[in-house]
Design an enzyme around this catalytic site. Structure first.
Site, PDB file in Angstrom:
ATOM      1  N   CYS A   1      -3.310  10.671   0.887  1.00  0.00           N
ATOM      2  CA  CYS A   1      -2.577   9.417   0.656  1.00  0.00           C
ATOM      3  C   CYS A   1      -1.156   9.687   0.164  1.00  0.00           C
ATOM      4  CB  CYS A   1      -3.325   8.552  -0.358  1.00  0.00           C
ATOM      5  SG  CYS A   1      -4.726   7.710   0.363  1.00  0.00           S
TER       6      CYS A   1
ATOM      7  N   LYS B   1       0.842  -1.205   0.000  1.00  0.00           N
ATOM      8  CA  LYS B   1       0.000   0.000   0.000  1.00  0.00           C
ATOM      9  C   LYS B   1       0.880   1.260   0.000  1.00  0.00           C
ATOM     10  CE  LYS B   1      -3.018   3.156   1.048  1.00  0.00           C
ATOM     11  NZ  LYS B   1      -4.160   3.635   0.316  1.00  0.00           N
TER      12      LYS B   1
HETATM   13  N1  LIG Z   1     -10.674   7.679   3.038  1.00  0.00           N
HETATM   14  C1  LIG Z   1      -9.991   7.124   2.060  1.00  0.00           C
HETATM   15  O1  LIG Z   1     -10.218   7.390   0.885  1.00  0.00           O
HETATM   16  C2  LIG Z   1      -8.913   6.101   2.341  1.00  0.00           C
HETATM   17  C3  LIG Z   1      -8.366   5.392   1.268  1.00  0.00           C
HETATM   18  C4  LIG Z   1      -7.414   4.420   1.537  1.00  0.00           C
HETATM   19  C5  LIG Z   1      -7.009   4.179   2.842  1.00  0.00           C
HETATM   20  N2  LIG Z   1      -7.546   4.912   3.875  1.00  0.00           N
HETATM   21  C6  LIG Z   1      -7.101   4.612   5.237  1.00  0.00           C
HETATM   22  O2  LIG Z   1      -8.184   3.985   5.942  1.00  0.00           O
HETATM   23  C7  LIG Z   1      -8.113   4.344   7.335  1.00  0.00           C
HETATM   24  C8  LIG Z   1      -9.447   4.931   7.777  1.00  0.00           C
HETATM   25  O3  LIG Z   1      -9.650   6.132   7.056  1.00  0.00           O
HETATM   26  P1  LIG Z   1     -11.074   6.831   6.943  1.00  0.00           P
HETATM   27  O4  LIG Z   1     -10.932   7.838   5.840  1.00  0.00           O
HETATM   28  O5  LIG Z   1     -12.157   5.815   6.881  1.00  0.00           O
HETATM   29  O6  LIG Z   1     -11.144   7.583   8.362  1.00  0.00           O
HETATM   30  P2  LIG Z   1     -12.404   8.384   8.971  1.00  0.00           P
HETATM   31  O7  LIG Z   1     -11.832   9.425   9.827  1.00  0.00           O
HETATM   32  O8  LIG Z   1     -13.364   8.727   7.881  1.00  0.00           O
HETATM   33  O9  LIG Z   1     -13.142   7.280   9.884  1.00  0.00           O
HETATM   34  C9  LIG Z   1     -12.555   6.653  10.968  1.00  0.00           C
HETATM   35  C10 LIG Z   1     -13.622   6.355  12.008  1.00  0.00           C
HETATM   36  O10 LIG Z   1     -13.002   5.597  13.039  1.00  0.00           O
HETATM   37  C11 LIG Z   1     -13.598   5.970  14.286  1.00  0.00           C
HETATM   38  N3  LIG Z   1     -12.720   5.542  15.373  1.00  0.00           N
HETATM   39  C12 LIG Z   1     -11.572   6.099  15.817  1.00  0.00           C
HETATM   40  N4  LIG Z   1     -11.052   5.374  16.824  1.00  0.00           N
HETATM   41  C13 LIG Z   1     -11.883   4.336  17.021  1.00  0.00           C
HETATM   42  C14 LIG Z   1     -11.904   3.225  17.916  1.00  0.00           C
HETATM   43  N5  LIG Z   1     -10.906   3.027  18.807  1.00  0.00           N
HETATM   44  N6  LIG Z   1     -12.929   2.364  17.850  1.00  0.00           N
HETATM   45  C15 LIG Z   1     -13.919   2.543  16.955  1.00  0.00           C
HETATM   46  N7  LIG Z   1     -13.975   3.565  16.090  1.00  0.00           N
HETATM   47  C16 LIG Z   1     -12.958   4.444  16.102  1.00  0.00           C
HETATM   48  C17 LIG Z   1     -13.776   7.469  14.147  1.00  0.00           C
HETATM   49  O11 LIG Z   1     -14.754   7.942  15.060  1.00  0.00           O
HETATM   50  C18 LIG Z   1     -14.212   7.591  12.679  1.00  0.00           C
HETATM   51  O12 LIG Z   1     -15.622   7.586  12.539  1.00  0.00           O
HETATM   52  C19 LIG Z   1      -6.928   5.289   7.469  1.00  0.00           C
HETATM   53  O13 LIG Z   1      -5.780   4.570   7.827  1.00  0.00           O
HETATM   54  C20 LIG Z   1      -6.762   5.846   6.059  1.00  0.00           C
HETATM   55  O14 LIG Z   1      -5.449   6.274   5.808  1.00  0.00           O
HETATM   56  C21 LIG Z   1      -8.504   5.853   3.642  1.00  0.00           C
END
Ligand SMILES: NC(=O)c1ccc[n+]([C@@H]2O[C@H](COP(=O)([O-])OP(=O)(O)OC[C@H]3O[C@@H](n4cnc5c(N)ncnc54)[C@H](O)[C@@H]3O)[C@@H](O)[C@H]2O)c1
Length: 413
Positions: free
Chosen positions: A268, A214
């Site tokens: 990213c 990744k």
């Molecule tokens: N958004 C994207 O397009 C994308 C793409 C590829 C990878 N990612 C990766 O995916 C991961 C998540 O990203 P996202 O964009 O979904 O984040 P986000 O901020 O949209 O959502 C994360 C959620 O996790 C919750 N959370 C935090 N701590 C928690 C816990 N201990 N228990 C339960 N819930 C908890 C938060 O309240 C939030 O609602 C990150 O590592 C990001 O880098 C995101």
């Protein structure tokens, strides 16, 4: 758990941009899914049948799996067969170096560890530095549950590579790389993801290779963009057109140089390479240099714009119009956006800055007025073409050319 079947219980931890569509897809594939989040507001909104993120087609599919009872939003994590962790991995705040804040991964693993039982599979989807799956998630699960990896429970890392705006399509059609703790974890993870990845392939490997996979995908892009951006600064010193140079060099059958621009943004490309540098500060020299080159590009543009304005307007207080504020063309995402950085920096330097970000409805972005394109051109003394949005292309070239301008994206030739 011996096999995956439709009575396999799945819990998704973190119902954000990644967790919510993933939970919805598994529920739509007829699994019993619990969507857990520590943010009560998120859970309340979801329980009312509304999604809290902007993603085309998700609202309808989410509502149908909520109504069918296949997806249950919850603020209490209970026993499950599979846990999928999708929590944020931002940079550490109050830290000079750009290091990953893994506290969310750790706290989510702690929550899972409390309800973990023999035979469960725990999958990390968040983007993480190498060894996080084993050293942070795995160890925390062991500590909290008293169980042992591979003897009692299994772990996997299945990084997410979807593009916001096309998440559902990409969840179905993108290939998935899954790093696993042993053969059994591989069999289960493959079976599980096969039920939603209907148009792509699944490749199994070890957890560290999956983590790196990744990170290197985005790092590869970052390095290639840095090369183009560095060329743009060299060509400026040489007094030649970098876009013409790139076009001519690309006539070579094995050369494919990217187009220079205002820098690199988004959450990213501008973030993930640092997760490698953090672990290998001495070895990852090219990766760090590329990051620094791309981070420097908006600053260089501001320097060039200021020089140009001082020459043209001889110290007069003028209005600068910035074309585009998003981090790349044809989206509204402002995260880590170099175009926004340019606009903010020029404002800090005392210019009256206005902008046109045609993909955003907001009338103001970071205290910068967001105008229609016609208005922007009319009200600006100087224009900075920062993002090559489609809306700027048709018929506007001649109007833009009537003002002094800086072209960061090669659209004004
Ligand atoms: N958004 C994207 O397009 C994308 C793409 C590829 C990878 N990612 C990766 O995916 C991961 C998540 O990203 P996202 O964009 O979904 O984040 P986000 O901020 O949209 O959502 C994360 C959620 O996790 C919750 N959370 C935090 N701590 C928690 C816990 N201990 N228990 C339960 N819930 C908890 C938060 O309240 C939030 O609602 C990150 O590592 C990001 O880098 C995101």
């Amino acid at each position: 758990m011996d096999t995956i079947n439709r009575s396999t219980k799945i819990s998704i931890i973190g119902m954000g941009y990644i967790g919510l569509p993933t939970a919805t897809m598994f529920a739509a594939a007829s699994y019993n899914v619990k969507g857990f989040d520590v943010n009560k507001r998120v859970i309340d909104t979801l329980k009312r049948g509304k999604i809290h993120i902007v993603e085309p087609d998700l609202q309808g599919l989410f509502k149908s799996v909520l109504d069918s009872g296949n997806l249950i939003p919850t603020d209490t994590l209970e026993e499950s067969d599979v846990f999928i962790i999708c929590v944020p991995t931002p940079f550490k705040e109050d830290h000079e170096e750009k290091f990953a804040d893994l506290s969310y991964v750790e706290s989510a693993s702690r929550e899972v560890g409390k309800v973990l039982k023999r035979g469960d599979l725990v999958i990390l989807e968040s983007t993480v530095p190498p060894r996080t799956t084993d050293d942070i998630m795995g160890k925390t699960l062991e500590e909290e549950s008293g169980l042992k990896i591979n003897e009692d429970f299994l772990v996997a890392h299945c990084p997410e590579r979807v593009l916001p705006g096309k998440i559902l399509h990409e969840l179905r059609n993108n290939d998935r790389i899954i790093g696993v703790s042993n053969k059994k974890a591989g069999e289960l993870a493959k079976e599980l993801y096969s039920s939603i990845v209907t148009g792509g392939n699944i490749y199994l490997t070890d957890t560290i290779t999956a983590e790196m996979c990744k990170l290197v995908e985005n790092t590869f892009r970052d390095i290639n963009i840095a090369f183009a951006n560095e060329l743009s600064m060299i060509c400026d010193e040489l007094g030649i057109d970098v876009w013409e140079l790139v076009q001519l060099a690309n006539k070579h059958p094995r050369v494919n140089i990217l187009s220079p621009g205002a820098g690199v943004g988004g959450h990213c490309l501008a973030v993930d390479p640092w997760f490698i540098v953090e672990k290998f500060p001495k070895t990852a020299r090219l990766i760090r240099t590329a990051r620094e080159t791309n981070d420097y590009k908006p600053k260089w543009i501001v320097k060039k714009v200021v020089e140009d304005i001082q020459k043209t307007f001889l110290g007069k207080k003028i209005t600068v119009g910035v074309l585009g504020l998003a981090y790349k063309s044809n989206i509204d995402d402002l995260r880590e956006s170099p175009a926004l950085e340019i606009a903010k920096e020029l404002k800090k330097l005392g210019y009256n800055v206005i902008a046109c970000e045609p993909n955003s409805e907001q009338s103001e972005i970071n205290s910068i007025a967001n105008l229609k394109l016609d208005e922007l051109i009319d009200h600006s003394d100087y224009l900075v073409y920062a993002v090559p949005h489609n809306q700027f292309k048709d018929g506007y070239k001649d109007r833009i050319k009537q003002k002094p301008f800086f072209d960061a994206v090669g659209e004004m030739k």
